[in-house]
Design an enzyme around this catalytic site. Structure first.
Site, PDB file in Angstrom:
ATOM      1  CB  SER A 115      13.855  -2.495  -0.033  1.00 40.85           C
ATOM      2  OG  SER A 115      12.717  -1.754  -0.394  1.00 40.85           O
ATOM      3  CD  GLU A 232      12.972  -6.442  -4.752  1.00 43.93           C
ATOM      4  OE1 GLU A 232      11.732  -6.473  -4.584  1.00 43.93           O
ATOM      5  OE2 GLU A 232      13.692  -5.576  -4.238  1.00 43.93           O
ATOM      6  CG  HIS A 300       9.712  -5.818  -1.147  1.00 41.53           C
ATOM      7  ND1 HIS A 300      10.656  -5.644  -2.133  1.00 41.53           N
ATOM      8  CD2 HIS A 300       9.849  -4.761  -0.309  1.00 41.53           C
ATOM      9  CE1 HIS A 300      11.325  -4.520  -1.905  1.00 41.53           C
ATOM     10  NE2 HIS A 300      10.853  -3.969  -0.804  1.00 41.53           N
TER      11      HIS A 300
END
Length: 329
Positions: A115, A232, A300
């Site tokens: 992330s 992502e 995620h």
């Protein structure tokens, strides 16, 4: 570019937990640390913590000085074999101008997280050539159920040097597991989406797309020449935003020689569908003739794989048998 691989983990090693983005104090509002501690004990690993992991400011983070200090101490400490981030957030790119890149490069060790940690990981690659690992945070190890696949992919990447072939998980979850560990309902995985068939091999660059794009125009952006992009994004990125961010990345000098693209599974609330992803990929002329695979197990949603940023991988977007093989990690 020349890269350095850190030593793999072994039983008896010490892992240092740091908070380059959000504070552990925020995570401990839903405290699953007993599960985390047990998991690492079962792996034969000892957890230690940076001195400032529980500092917390108005942005659920801590001062730049505190976060830089914890990172520097983790890399400098010869007893630390790996560094694990507490969780993501929004602010790890604040640290980049203040990091001692010579110290980091001289003390190569595993750095794992995902992330927001994407900014730190790709900057480490760009400035030192050190391979890092997009994978679970310290907080992720507090997931009581449906964690086996995440753990298996993590240990394959950081304990062993053999190639790892990733294939679609049987089930997946997109839930707030940390709020209610008893209410989890995995859904069948429809599989990975070969959007552009073909195979490609290259050096891995990527992680969270919108965070990676924060590095554009800075000294911390790794080269994209001959790269294999693994990308992502989370619920904050709806289809039009993802399309815009992908366009921006593909306009970076060197991106014209990208060899392939693998895109992680989207959270339901993003609104992304296979049809929309296929349309936005079709609108990228630079991806014509390049293998593109969607809906893979990174990002995620759960489970997600650990992959090496700076390592080498082979993408196989063959209909019916898609795979991603981590060759050098």
């Amino acid at each position: 570019m020349n890269v350095t691989f850190p030593r793999k983990l072994r039983r008896g090693d010490t892992v240092r937990v740091v908070a380059p983005a959000s504070s552990r104090a925020m995570v401990l509002e839903n405290d699953h640390s007993a599960i985390t501690e047990r998991r690492f004990a079962e792996l034969g690993l000892t957890l230690t913590y940076g001195r400032h992991v529980d500092e917390r400011d108005a942005f659920d983070s801590s001062s730049v000085a505190s976060r830089v200090t914890d990172l520097h101490e983790a890399f400098a400490d010869p007893s630390v074999a790996a560094i694990l981030t507490v969780i993501g957030g929004y602010s790890s790119n604040q640290l980049l101008p203040f990091l001692d890149w010579e110290l980091i490069g001289a003390n190569p060790k595993i750095l794992c997280g995902y992330s927001d940690i994407t900014a730190l990981q790709n900057a480490v690659l760009a400035r030192t050539g050190l391979v890092t690992y997009s994978g679970p945070h310290w907080a992720t190890f507090g997931m009581r159920d449906h964690f086996e696949q995440i753990l298996g992919w993590f240990t394959a990447a950081v304990f062993d040097s053999a190639p790892v072939t990733l294939t679609p998980s049987e089930q997946w979850n997109d839930d707030l597991w940390w709020l209610d560990q008893d209410k989890r309902e995995p859904a069948p995985n429809e599989g990975w989406w070969p959007i552009h068939p073909g195979t490609a091999e290259g050096r891995v660059v990527g992680g969270n797309l919108c965070t990676l794009n924060l590095l554009q125009g800075t000294p911390y952006m790794p080269p994209l020449d001959d790269a294999l992009l693994i990308l992502e994004d989370d619920y904050e990125s709806h289809p039009a935003t993802f399309a815009r961010d992908l366009t921006s990345l593909l306009q970076v000098p060197g991106a014209e020689s990208v060899r392939g693209v693998a895109i992680g599974r989207f959270q339901r609330s993003s609104g992304m569908t296979r049809s929309l992803l296929e349309q936005l990929i079709a609108a990228q002329p630079s991806l014509a003739g390049i293998p593109v695979l969607g809906n893979i197990d990174v990002g995620h949603t759960y489970p997600f794989a650990t992959f090496p940023i700076g390592g080498r991988a082979r993408l196989d977007a063959t209909p019916g048998a898609p795979a991603l093989t981590l060759l050098d990690h």
